[in-house]
Design a protein around this motif. Structure first.
Motif, PDB file in Angstrom:
ATOM      1  N   GLU A 174     -21.914 -87.219  -7.365  1.00 24.90           N
ATOM      2  CA  GLU A 174     -21.632 -88.465  -6.662  1.00 24.90           C
ATOM      3  C   GLU A 174     -20.251 -88.481  -6.017  1.00 24.90           C
ATOM      4  N   VAL A 175     -19.334 -87.699  -6.560  1.00 27.63           N
ATOM      5  CA  VAL A 175     -17.931 -87.768  -6.152  1.00 27.63           C
ATOM      6  C   VAL A 175     -17.350 -86.363  -6.049  1.00 27.63           C
ATOM      7  N   LEU A 176     -16.556 -86.128  -5.003  1.00 26.37           N
ATOM      8  CA  LEU A 176     -15.706 -84.940  -4.933  1.00 26.37           C
ATOM      9  C   LEU A 176     -14.364 -85.327  -5.531  1.00 26.37           C
ATOM     10  N   PHE A 177     -13.978 -84.654  -6.611  1.00 29.13           N
ATOM     11  CA  PHE A 177     -12.752 -84.979  -7.338  1.00 29.13           C
ATOM     12  C   PHE A 177     -11.777 -83.820  -7.161  1.00 29.13           C
ATOM     13  N   ILE A 178     -10.684 -84.074  -6.451  1.00 28.22           N
ATOM     14  CA  ILE A 178      -9.667 -83.059  -6.173  1.00 28.22           C
ATOM     15  C   ILE A 178      -8.449 -83.345  -7.025  1.00 28.22           C
ATOM     16  N   THR A 179      -8.073 -82.400  -7.879  1.00 27.77           N
ATOM     17  CA  THR A 179      -6.955 -82.655  -8.776  1.00 27.77           C
ATOM     18  C   THR A 179      -6.206 -81.366  -9.080  1.00 27.77           C
ATOM     19  N   CYS A 180      -5.219 -81.474  -9.942  1.00 30.68           N
ATOM     20  CA  CYS A 180      -4.318 -80.373 -10.267  1.00 30.68           C
ATOM     21  C   CYS A 180      -4.945 -79.455 -11.317  1.00 30.68           C
ATOM     22  N   SER A 181      -4.481 -78.206 -11.329  1.00 27.41           N
ATOM     23  CA  SER A 181      -4.938 -77.241 -12.333  1.00 27.41           C
ATOM     24  C   SER A 181      -4.346 -77.503 -13.711  1.00 27.41           C
ATOM     25  N   ASP A 182      -3.395 -78.400 -13.809  1.00 24.74           N
ATOM     26  CA  ASP A 182      -2.702 -78.693 -15.058  1.00 24.74           C
ATOM     27  C   ASP A 182      -3.698 -78.908 -16.201  1.00 24.74           C
ATOM     28  N   SER A 183      -3.420 -78.268 -17.330  1.00 17.23           N
ATOM     29  CA  SER A 183      -4.346 -78.321 -18.474  1.00 17.23           C
ATOM     30  C   SER A 183      -4.445 -79.704 -19.105  1.00 17.23           C
ATOM     31  N   ARG A 184      -3.525 -80.599 -18.752  1.00 18.05           N
ATOM     32  CA  ARG A 184      -3.495 -81.916 -19.393  1.00 18.05           C
ATOM     33  C   ARG A 184      -4.382 -82.948 -18.705  1.00 18.05           C
ATOM     34  N   ILE A 185      -4.991 -82.579 -17.596  1.00 15.11           N
ATOM     35  CA  ILE A 185      -5.874 -83.524 -16.909  1.00 15.11           C
ATOM     36  C   ILE A 185      -7.280 -82.946 -16.849  1.00 15.11           C
TER      37      ILE A 185
END
Length: 224
Positions: free
Chosen positions: A35-46
């Protein structure tokens, strides 16, 4: 996390979660309909699936250092291919660009000269795709304490990447026909809260029971 813990988790997934959700995975084997394209950081905390409590198959995810989106035509990147596939092949209707607090990429951006020798690939990545963010911060927020500068950089970077995303022809076309909505988010690690950009007052606000879609930048022109 040692690799032994990773393997133990894999075993738990196969023995417990997969067994309990076998029907879901059998359904997913026939194709995906996120339903959604989610673009985020590679950071292990997210973890996009954790913070949105989504199931496998709900999100199409692109991750990289700093949740950066190269402008269209800059290079034939994996990000560009993923965006095009998500919108054209999967029919995604919503795109979220989600930054996060304490972002190491943004810390590096604020002292980018120190990266050139030690991490030249990270240096080039940030210089090529986040320079606008760096200039906004350095030219307009001199004298702010470091923690405040970092927060500003994280917020401005998400907005910069929204603008970069809008350079893609497929994105511009879908925005023009109101078939696509963009969202600018910040995930705060220490509180678990998500802040969304509210264009009405130009601030990031806590996201609870309403969304704050980024306004369509296109001006519809009526055919004569």
């Amino acid at each position: 996390m040692p690799i032994k813990r990773v393997l133990a988790g894999l075993n738990q997934f196969q023995d417990n979660y997969f067994v309990a959700h076998r029907e879901l995975f059998e359904h997913l084997s026939h194709g995906q309909n996120p339903e959604v394209l989610f673009i985020t950081c590679s950071d292990s905390r997210i973890d996009p699936f954790l913070i949105t409590q989504s199931q496998p198959g709900d999100l199409f995810v692109i991750r990289n250092v700093g949740n950066l989106i190269p402008c269209y035509g800059r290079l034939n990147s994996g990000e560009a291919a993923g965006i095009e596939y998500a919108v054209e092949a999967l029919g995604i209707k919503d795109i979220v660009i989600c930054g996060h607090s304490h972002c190491g990429a943004m810390k590096g951006l604020l002292q980018i000269g120190n990266l050139a020798g030690q991490m030249p690939l990270v240096y080039e990545w940030l210089k090529n795709h986040a320079e606008a963010t760096r200039r906004i911060v350095l030219d307009n927020y001199q004298g702010y304490p470091h923690e405040k500068l970092l927060k500003i950089a994280i917020e401005q970077n998400v907005l910069t990447q929204i603008e970069n995303l809008e350079t893609y022809p497929v994105i511009r076309s879908k925005l023009h026909s109101n078939q696509l909505t963009l969202h600018a988010w910040i995930y705060e690690i220490e509180s678990g809260e998500v802040f969304a950009y509210d264009a009405e007052d130009g601030k990031f606000r806590v996201l609870k029971n309403r969304s704050f879609p980024v306004p369509n930048p296109l001006i519809s022109v009526q055919s004569s």
